[in-house]
Write a protein that holds these residues in place. Structure first.
Motif, PDB file in Angstrom:
ATOM      1  N   SER A 164     -32.028 -11.169  -5.198  1.00 44.37           N
ATOM      2  CA  SER A 164     -31.430 -10.382  -4.113  1.00 44.37           C
ATOM      3  C   SER A 164     -32.456 -10.148  -3.007  1.00 44.37           C
ATOM      4  O   SER A 164     -33.652 -10.097  -3.241  1.00 44.37           O
ATOM      5  CB  SER A 164     -30.907  -9.052  -4.659  1.00 44.37           C
ATOM      6  N   ARG A 165     -31.935 -10.022  -1.826  1.00 43.16           N
ATOM      7  CA  ARG A 165     -32.822  -9.772  -0.681  1.00 43.16           C
ATOM      8  C   ARG A 165     -32.887  -8.284  -0.403  1.00 43.16           C
ATOM      9  O   ARG A 165     -31.927  -7.546  -0.643  1.00 43.16           O
ATOM     10  CB  ARG A 165     -32.361 -10.548   0.540  1.00 43.16           C
ATOM     11  N   LEU A 166     -34.009  -7.847   0.113  1.00 43.81           N
ATOM     12  CA  LEU A 166     -34.231  -6.450   0.447  1.00 43.81           C
ATOM     13  C   LEU A 166     -33.804  -6.243   1.897  1.00 43.81           C
ATOM     14  O   LEU A 166     -34.339  -6.873   2.804  1.00 43.81           O
ATOM     15  CB  LEU A 166     -35.704  -6.089   0.266  1.00 43.81           C
ATOM     16  N   VAL A 167     -32.828  -5.345   2.080  1.00 45.05           N
ATOM     17  CA  VAL A 167     -32.299  -5.068   3.414  1.00 45.05           C
ATOM     18  C   VAL A 167     -32.894  -3.759   3.922  1.00 45.05           C
ATOM     19  O   VAL A 167     -32.821  -2.729   3.254  1.00 45.05           O
ATOM     20  CB  VAL A 167     -30.756  -4.989   3.398  1.00 45.05           C
ATOM     21  N   GLY A 168     -33.481  -3.831   5.105  1.00 47.76           N
ATOM     22  CA  GLY A 168     -34.080  -2.658   5.727  1.00 47.76           C
ATOM     23  C   GLY A 168     -33.279  -2.208   6.932  1.00 47.76           C
ATOM     24  O   GLY A 168     -32.627  -3.017   7.597  1.00 47.76           O
ATOM     25  N   TYR A 169     -33.349  -0.911   7.205  1.00 50.22           N
ATOM     26  CA  TYR A 169     -32.621  -0.331   8.333  1.00 50.22           C
ATOM     27  C   TYR A 169     -33.558   0.571   9.127  1.00 50.22           C
ATOM     28  O   TYR A 169     -34.263   1.405   8.551  1.00 50.22           O
ATOM     29  CB  TYR A 169     -31.427   0.477   7.819  1.00 50.22           C
ATOM     30  N   VAL A 170     -33.574   0.386  10.443  1.00 47.97           N
ATOM     31  CA  VAL A 170     -34.387   1.223  11.329  1.00 47.97           C
ATOM     32  C   VAL A 170     -33.474   1.823  12.394  1.00 47.97           C
ATOM     33  O   VAL A 170     -33.101   1.154  13.349  1.00 47.97           O
ATOM     34  CB  VAL A 170     -35.506   0.428  12.026  1.00 47.97           C
ATOM     35  N   LEU A 176     -33.796  -7.354   8.415  1.00 50.27           N
ATOM     36  CA  LEU A 176     -33.976  -6.085   9.129  1.00 50.27           C
ATOM     37  C   LEU A 176     -32.808  -5.837  10.069  1.00 50.27           C
ATOM     38  O   LEU A 176     -32.514  -6.641  10.944  1.00 50.27           O
ATOM     39  CB  LEU A 176     -35.275  -6.081   9.931  1.00 50.27           C
ATOM     40  N   ILE A 177     -32.183  -4.682   9.873  1.00 51.21           N
ATOM     41  CA  ILE A 177     -31.103  -4.222  10.745  1.00 51.21           C
ATOM     42  C   ILE A 177     -31.635  -3.049  11.562  1.00 51.21           C
ATOM     43  O   ILE A 177     -32.182  -2.097  11.008  1.00 51.21           O
ATOM     44  CB  ILE A 177     -29.881  -3.754   9.930  1.00 51.21           C
ATOM     45  N   ALA A 178     -31.475  -3.137  12.868  1.00 47.48           N
ATOM     46  CA  ALA A 178     -31.848  -2.024  13.749  1.00 47.48           C
ATOM     47  C   ALA A 178     -30.567  -1.344  14.199  1.00 47.48           C
ATOM     48  O   ALA A 178     -29.638  -2.001  14.673  1.00 47.48           O
ATOM     49  CB  ALA A 178     -32.634  -2.527  14.951  1.00 47.48           C
ATOM     50  N   VAL A 218     -33.593   0.175   2.081  1.00 42.54           N
ATOM     51  CA  VAL A 218     -34.676   1.041   2.553  1.00 42.54           C
ATOM     52  C   VAL A 218     -34.438   1.385   4.020  1.00 42.54           C
ATOM     53  O   VAL A 218     -33.981   0.551   4.795  1.00 42.54           O
ATOM     54  CB  VAL A 218     -36.056   0.367   2.336  1.00 42.54           C
ATOM     55  N   LEU A 219     -34.708   2.639   4.348  1.00 39.40           N
ATOM     56  CA  LEU A 219     -34.594   3.120   5.721  1.00 39.40           C
ATOM     57  C   LEU A 219     -36.008   3.439   6.201  1.00 39.40           C
ATOM     58  O   LEU A 219     -36.766   4.120   5.509  1.00 39.40           O
ATOM     59  CB  LEU A 219     -33.716   4.364   5.775  1.00 39.40           C
ATOM     60  N   PHE A 220     -36.360   2.931   7.369  1.00 36.85           N
ATOM     61  CA  PHE A 220     -37.692   3.139   7.932  1.00 36.85           C
ATOM     62  C   PHE A 220     -37.641   4.182   9.038  1.00 36.85           C
ATOM     63  O   PHE A 220     -36.759   4.147   9.896  1.00 36.85           O
ATOM     64  CB  PHE A 220     -38.231   1.815   8.498  1.00 36.85           C
TER      65      PHE A 220
END
Length: 137
Positions: free
Chosen positions: A2-8, A33-35, A90-92
């Motif tokens: 699975s891929r790690l999806v990040g949100y900023v 990465l989703i902004a 994960v949320l940055f």
């Protein structure tokens, strides 16, 4: 695998080096990465003033960054709303949130859905608020 999806999430008003830093750093920590660019209405409600740069332009600027895989309109100051839509891992955020009541609430709400919050150093010397103050002089 699975891929790690990040949100900023962010306003990204008056795009500056602090915005670039958090996006580039977040990109190093995830596979996708989703902004999230917060709407004008949410910004006005949260900050008490509208952004200088309108939403469509902020979306175009952030979406044009090579480190961003996807850009979305963030519709709420409640990040659970966006998690339900995007299911990120994960949320940055900038570390100016760490240890604050709003940061604690964010961490708690993300933990409820199995997401975590990662903080990056906040760029103290440059902020949209500081830029706005310089412009309005």
């Amino acid at each position: 695998m699975s891929r790690l999806v990040g949100y900023v999430p962010g306003a990204y008003d008056l795009f500056h080096i602090g915005h670039l830093n958090i996006l580039k750093r977040a990109r190093q920590e995830c596979d996708h990465l989703i902004a999230g660019v917060v709407t004008d209405e949410v910004l006005e409600k949260v900050k008490g003033r509208p952004p200088i740069v309108p939403l469509a332009e902020r979306l175009a600027i952030v979406g044009g960054m090579s480190c961003v895989d996807e850009v979305v309109t963030d519709l709420s100051s409640d990040k659970l709303v966006m998690w339900r839509r995007l299911h990120f891992d994960v949320l940055f955020k900038g570390d100016d949130w760490k240890g604050t009541p709003k940061g604690d609430r964010l961490e708690s709400s993300m933990a409820e859905v199995g997401a975590r919050v990662v903080y990056f150093p906040y760029t103290v010397h440059t902020s949209s608020t500081a830029l706005r103050q310089l412009i309005s002089g």
